[in-house]
Design a protein around this motif. Structure first.
Motif, PDB file in Angstrom:
ATOM      1  N   LEU A   7      42.988  26.822  33.152  1.00  0.00           N
ATOM      2  CA  LEU A   7      44.248  27.477  33.453  1.00  0.00           C
ATOM      3  C   LEU A   7      44.319  27.967  34.899  1.00  0.00           C
ATOM      4  N   LEU A   8      43.179  27.995  35.587  1.00  0.00           N
ATOM      5  CA  LEU A   8      43.177  28.462  36.957  1.00  0.00           C
ATOM      6  C   LEU A   8      44.000  27.523  37.828  1.00  0.00           C
ATOM      7  N   PRO A 141      49.046  36.128  42.762  1.00  0.00           N
ATOM      8  CA  PRO A 141      48.066  36.474  41.723  1.00  0.00           C
ATOM      9  C   PRO A 141      47.818  35.316  40.770  1.00  0.00           C
ATOM     10  N   HIS A 142      46.597  35.270  40.256  1.00  0.00           N
ATOM     11  CA  HIS A 142      46.210  34.210  39.328  1.00  0.00           C
ATOM     12  C   HIS A 142      45.001  34.680  38.530  1.00  0.00           C
ATOM     13  N   ALA A 143      44.654  33.945  37.485  1.00  0.00           N
ATOM     14  CA  ALA A 143      43.454  34.265  36.706  1.00  0.00           C
ATOM     15  C   ALA A 143      42.220  34.069  37.574  1.00  0.00           C
ATOM     16  N   TRP A 144      41.227  34.916  37.348  1.00  0.00           N
ATOM     17  CA  TRP A 144      40.007  34.834  38.134  1.00  0.00           C
ATOM     18  C   TRP A 144      39.039  33.824  37.544  1.00  0.00           C
ATOM     19  N   ALA A 145      38.045  33.463  38.343  1.00  0.00           N
ATOM     20  CA  ALA A 145      36.935  32.689  37.815  1.00  0.00           C
ATOM     21  C   ALA A 145      36.107  33.573  36.885  1.00  0.00           C
ATOM     22  N   GLU A 146      35.438  32.975  35.916  1.00  0.00           N
ATOM     23  CA  GLU A 146      34.722  33.728  34.883  1.00  0.00           C
ATOM     24  C   GLU A 146      33.728  34.725  35.460  1.00  0.00           C
TER      25      GLU A 146
END
Length: 251
Positions: A7-8, A141-146
């Motif tokens: 999803l990134l 903004p976006h989802a971060w890496a794990e």
């Protein structure tokens, strides 16, 4: 199930040197991230001025996000029908790219929301250290890496939020509550799990107490209307089971 890595999105950064096409791409991605869709035609009219200012390079990403978060378009979509904790969770998803890390962080932003108002709470998120460290003033903004998440729990709850369709689990119970209590909130109506015969009594009791304490903490941040709405998501039998769990936790 799609993983967070899938999803990134490609990091999109907009500066004063960015072309008009780059700014239009950034605008599209901001809406995907914050509204979870593109605006409807009537909403575009409400957002016309800040869209034009952004596309003409009069304001940057962070200023546009603040104006969008303060707008009736965003508040109508996520605030007015949500409990305070659920709304804060959604704001973290949209503006920070993760779930709240723990109850202390949730309480901190609940306090800002209740004492200073919704616009100040969104501004506090955009001015936070996490936002500055990951996005600065120019990155969408976006989802971060794990590896960047504060804890495995935050990663798990962010995974759930990223895959949660708009309103799929209702507008009252935040992820950390139904996670702790093992609630199934699909469809917006929460159900408590049936007791498992295979679970060891001691471990089950510990889980119940931990989950109930978390629920007490979250319920303390809710107003009367939020509490009534939360209760309405449960059947009479579910409310009785929840009352029993809460009584166990304080004995």
């Amino acid at each position: 199930m799609t993983s967070t890595d899938e999803l990134l999105v490609k990091e999109i950064t907009v500066s004063r040197q960015s072309s008009g096409e780059e700014r239009r791409l950034a605008l599209h991605q901001i809406y995907v991230q914050v509204l979870e869709r593109q605006p409807y035609a009537f909403e575009r009219k409400q957002l016309a001025k800040i869209e034009a200012d952004f596309l003409r390079n009069k304001i940057g990403v962070k200023r546009f996000l603040r104006e969008l978060g303060h707008s009736e378009v965003y508040l109508n979509a996520f605030y007015y029908n949500s409990s305070n904790p659920k709304f804060i969770e959604l704001c973290f998803k949209h503006f920070i790219g993760r779930a709240p890390s723990d109850q202390a962080e949730m309480r901190r932003y609940c306090d800002i929301l209740m004492r200073q108002g919704v616009r100040d709470m969104i501004t506090a998120l955009l001015d936070s250290e996490d936002y500055s460290r990951h996005f600065g003033c120019f990155t969408v903004p976006h989802a971060w890496a794990e590896a960047s998440y504060p804890s495995p729990r935050t990663f798990w709850e962010t995974e759930v939020l990223l895959h949660e369709l708009h309103g799929r689990r209702g507008w009252i119970v935040p992820t950390m509550v139904w996670h702790d209590l093992q609630l199934n909130c699909d469809g917006g109506s929460c159900r408590l799990p049936e007791p498992s015969l295979s679970s060891a009594p001691s471990s089950r009791t510990a889980a119940v107490i931990s989950g109930s304490e978390a629920l007490h903490q979250v319920l303390s941040t809710m107003g009367p209307q939020d509490l009534a709405a939360f209760a309405a998501t449960l059947s009479t039998a579910e409310r009785d089971k929840l009352r029993h769990l809460l009584m166990q936790s304080v004995q």
